[in-house]
Enzyme design. Structure first.
Site, PDB file in Angstrom:
ATOM      1  N   ARG A   1      45.078  46.235  41.918  1.00 10.23           N
ATOM      2  CA  ARG A   1      46.392  45.611  41.769  1.00 10.23           C
ATOM      3  C   ARG A   1      46.831  45.716  40.321  1.00 10.23           C
ATOM      4  O   ARG A   1      46.002  45.638  39.402  1.00 10.23           O
ATOM      5  CB  ARG A   1      46.341  44.116  42.147  1.00 10.23           C
ATOM      6  CG  ARG A   1      46.372  43.835  43.626  1.00 10.23           C
ATOM      7  CD  ARG A   1      47.751  44.097  44.228  1.00 10.23           C
ATOM      8  NE  ARG A   1      47.788  43.819  45.643  1.00 10.23           N
ATOM      9  CZ  ARG A   1      47.530  44.715  46.610  1.00 10.23           C
ATOM     10  NH1 ARG A   1      47.238  45.955  46.303  1.00 10.23           N
ATOM     11  NH2 ARG A   1      47.604  44.368  47.875  1.00 10.23           N
TER      12      ARG A   1
ATOM     13  N   HIS B   1      51.728  53.223  43.866  1.00  9.57           N
ATOM     14  CA  HIS B   1      51.027  52.332  44.801  1.00  9.57           C
ATOM     15  C   HIS B   1      50.860  53.052  46.149  1.00  9.57           C
ATOM     16  O   HIS B   1      51.269  52.570  47.203  1.00  9.57           O
ATOM     17  CB  HIS B   1      51.788  51.014  44.991  1.00  9.57           C
ATOM     18  CG  HIS B   1      50.928  49.928  45.585  1.00  9.57           C
ATOM     19  ND1 HIS B   1      50.996  48.610  45.183  1.00  9.57           N
ATOM     20  CD2 HIS B   1      49.989  49.966  46.558  1.00  9.57           C
ATOM     21  CE1 HIS B   1      50.133  47.887  45.884  1.00  9.57           C
ATOM     22  NE2 HIS B   1      49.506  48.691  46.730  1.00  9.57           N
TER      23      HIS B   1
HETATM   24  P1  NDP Z   1      37.057  43.149  49.665  1.00 10.71           P
HETATM   25  O1  NDP Z   1      37.495  41.730  49.772  1.00 10.71           O
HETATM   26  O2  NDP Z   1      36.317  43.769  50.792  1.00 10.71           O
HETATM   27  O3  NDP Z   1      36.145  43.323  48.361  1.00 10.71           O
HETATM   28  C1  NDP Z   1      36.484  42.747  47.143  1.00 10.71           C
HETATM   29  C2  NDP Z   1      35.375  43.027  46.139  1.00 10.71           C
HETATM   30  O4  NDP Z   1      35.789  42.513  44.871  1.00 10.71           O
HETATM   31  C3  NDP Z   1      34.055  42.327  46.504  1.00 10.71           C
HETATM   32  O5  NDP Z   1      32.959  43.145  46.192  1.00 10.71           O
HETATM   33  C4  NDP Z   1      34.089  41.094  45.604  1.00 10.71           C
HETATM   34  O6  NDP Z   1      32.823  40.583  45.216  1.00 10.71           O
HETATM   35  C5  NDP Z   1      34.767  41.662  44.371  1.00 10.71           C
HETATM   36  N1  NDP Z   1      35.331  40.569  43.580  1.00 10.71           N
HETATM   37  C6  NDP Z   1      36.266  39.665  43.939  1.00 10.71           C
HETATM   38  N2  NDP Z   1      36.463  38.781  42.945  1.00 10.71           N
HETATM   39  C7  NDP Z   1      35.617  39.120  41.953  1.00 10.71           C
HETATM   40  C8  NDP Z   1      35.317  38.572  40.685  1.00 10.71           C
HETATM   41  N3  NDP Z   1      35.937  37.478  40.210  1.00 10.71           N
HETATM   42  N4  NDP Z   1      34.359  39.167  39.935  1.00 10.71           N
HETATM   43  C9  NDP Z   1      33.705  40.264  40.385  1.00 10.71           C
HETATM   44  N5  NDP Z   1      33.934  40.841  41.594  1.00 10.71           N
HETATM   45  C10 NDP Z   1      34.887  40.269  42.366  1.00 10.71           C
HETATM   46  O7  NDP Z   1      38.364  43.974  49.321  1.00 10.71           O
HETATM   47  P2  NDP Z   1      38.691  45.512  49.660  1.00 10.71           P
HETATM   48  O8  NDP Z   1      37.589  46.348  49.157  1.00 10.71           O
HETATM   49  O9  NDP Z   1      39.083  45.632  51.084  1.00 10.71           O
HETATM   50  O10 NDP Z   1      40.028  45.719  48.807  1.00 10.71           O
HETATM   51  C11 NDP Z   1      40.040  45.551  47.396  1.00 10.71           C
HETATM   52  C12 NDP Z   1      41.465  45.527  46.877  1.00 10.71           C
HETATM   53  O11 NDP Z   1      42.026  46.829  46.899  1.00 10.71           O
HETATM   54  C13 NDP Z   1      42.474  44.701  47.680  1.00 10.71           C
HETATM   55  O12 NDP Z   1      42.355  43.328  47.406  1.00 10.71           O
HETATM   56  C14 NDP Z   1      43.800  45.272  47.204  1.00 10.71           C
HETATM   57  O13 NDP Z   1      44.263  44.552  46.095  1.00 10.71           O
HETATM   58  C15 NDP Z   1      43.447  46.692  46.791  1.00 10.71           C
HETATM   59  N6  NDP Z   1      44.098  47.690  47.643  1.00 10.71           N
HETATM   60  C16 NDP Z   1      44.958  48.579  47.062  1.00 10.71           C
HETATM   61  C17 NDP Z   1      45.553  49.546  47.814  1.00 10.71           C
HETATM   62  C18 NDP Z   1      46.411  50.578  47.186  1.00 10.71           C
HETATM   63  O14 NDP Z   1      47.058  51.356  47.901  1.00 10.71           O
HETATM   64  N7  NDP Z   1      46.472  50.677  45.874  1.00 10.71           N
HETATM   65  C19 NDP Z   1      45.339  49.653  49.256  1.00 10.71           C
HETATM   66  C20 NDP Z   1      44.399  48.693  49.756  1.00 10.71           C
HETATM   67  C21 NDP Z   1      43.817  47.740  48.972  1.00 10.71           C
HETATM   68  P3  NDP Z   1      31.796  39.984  46.318  1.00 10.71           P
HETATM   69  O15 NDP Z   1      31.200  41.213  46.978  1.00 10.71           O
HETATM   70  O16 NDP Z   1      30.818  39.238  45.501  1.00 10.71           O
HETATM   71  O17 NDP Z   1      32.619  39.156  47.259  1.00 10.71           O
HETATM   72  C1  OXD Z   2      46.937  46.848  50.416  1.00 13.16           C
HETATM   73  C2  OXD Z   2      47.882  47.649  49.696  1.00 13.16           C
HETATM   74  O1  OXD Z   2      46.560  45.786  49.928  1.00 13.16           O
HETATM   75  O2  OXD Z   2      48.557  48.489  50.314  1.00 13.16           O
HETATM   76  O3  OXD Z   2      46.526  47.251  51.525  1.00 13.16           O
HETATM   77  O4  OXD Z   2      47.990  47.548  48.481  1.00 13.16           O
END
Ligand code: NDP
Ligand code: OXD
Length: 313
Positions: A228, A276
């Protein structure tokens, strides 16, 4: 049985056509009329307008159109019902394609070769092997783990950083504030796949960038952010690029989207900008999964891929 579809920022036409096809027994509305409020049992949302979800007495769950739910959790009028986010092979595959594409482009010096082509310059550059490069992934969730898996198959060394301690095969894992410093000291290419939460907002700032490696097999450290825009301080990234402490960046997400025309990121020679678009939500892939979850939930089965509101993801 009514689905409220409330999304801003894109044309919902194709989504609605597909939703009506895959959920023929459910009504689908996009605007509240008042008379149908009581019939709404599910909502599908992306950046819903203020008060869109207020006063729906039969609402059972909210489905986010994306994997990230920061857009949803910002809503001060969010009803206290379960929130389901996107976890889907299609989305994960798209994100992994993006991450692998950008990592390989940086590894194989795509920027320099594009410049050389512009000058008709035939000059082969020295080339580190993938196995000499460590890709550090911030966030080893659904997306980060799959990207790690595919990058590992290409021979990269891998590091990962998470909130809680995690064990992921082939990945050297770190967590917490102290773990972040060690993770950054190890990573030649840093890939950000974190959710935007109160804890992660602005995490890629001057202090973070100053802890990235100064010497890497690529000639300097590289940043890739597909999480993000709110995770990064853009002025600090620009300063690090100009100071030479950051060599190159691939940015898919920005603090303000669309990226403003006057942003210096657009024209920076060492920044690669995408709008994005790392992993678009495809309605053909995602809506059947959402409707299947609604049907299962109506049969008494538990919802999957639920958001932990207190953690913010
Ligand atoms: P998940 O919820 O499956 O994974 C999130 C990961 O981030 C976990 O490993 C979590 O740790 C870690 N995390 C969260 N908070 C912290 C913190 N404070 N410190 C360290 N690690 C942290 O999410 P996804 O993998 O499904 O998606 C990740 C992000 O990708 C989404 O939230 C979205 O913002 C972004 N995204 C962007 C897209 C784009 O087109 N650019 C498309 C889709 C998603 P833990 O394992 O310990 O819980
Ligand atoms: C998502 C995105 O969060 O598109 O899936 O950014």
């Amino acid at each position: 049985m009514t689905i409220l579809f409330s999304a801003t920022g894109f044309d919902p036409g194709r989504w609605l056509d597909i939703l009506r096809r895959v959920a023929p027994e459910r009504s689908v509305i996009t605007e509240r009329s008042g008379s149908d409020d009581a019939a709404v049992d599910y909502a599908i949302v992306w950046k819903q307008p203020p008060r869109a979800l207020l006063g729906l007495p039969g609402l059972k769950a909210i489905f986010s159109l994306g994997a990230g739910v920061d857009h949803l959790l910002r809503d001060p009028d969010l009803p206290d019902v379960p929130i389901v986010r996107v976890v889907a092979e299609d989305l994960t595959q798209r994100m992994t394609e993006f991450v692998v594409w950008r990592v390989l482009d940086h590894l194989r010096q795509g920027r320099v070769y594009r410049e050389q082509q512009g000058k008709r310059l035939w000059h082969e550059r020295s080339q580190p092997a993938a196995g000499a490069v460590t890709v550090g992934i911030l966030g080893l969730g659904e997306l980060g783990r799959d990207a790690a898996d595919k990058l590992g198959a290409l021979g990269f060394r891998l590091a990962g950083w998470t909130r809680s301690p995690r064990t992921v095969g082939g990945v050297e894992t770190f967590h917490g504030a102290e773990g972040l410093t060690r993770f950054l000291a190890l990573s030649d290419i840093v890939v950000v796949l974190l959710p935007l939460t109160a804890e992660t907002a602005g995490i890629v700032d001057a202090a973070f960038l100053s802890k990235m490696k100064s010497v890497t097999p690529l000639g300097g450290p590289v940043l890739i952010n597909a999480g993000r825009g709110g995770l990064q301080v853009e002025a600090d990234i620009l300063a690090a690029l100009d100071a030479g402490t950051l060599m190159e960046a691939s940015l898919d997400v920005f603090a303000t989207e669309p990226l403003p025309q006057d942003s210096p990121l657009w024209a920076h020679p060492r920044v690669f900008v995408t709008p994005h678009a790392a992993a678009v939500s495809d309605p053909e892939a995602l809506l059947p999964l959402m409707v299947a979850q609604m049907d299962a939930h109506d049969r008494g089965e538990p919802l999957r891929n639920l958001v932990d509101r207190s953690a913010g993801y």
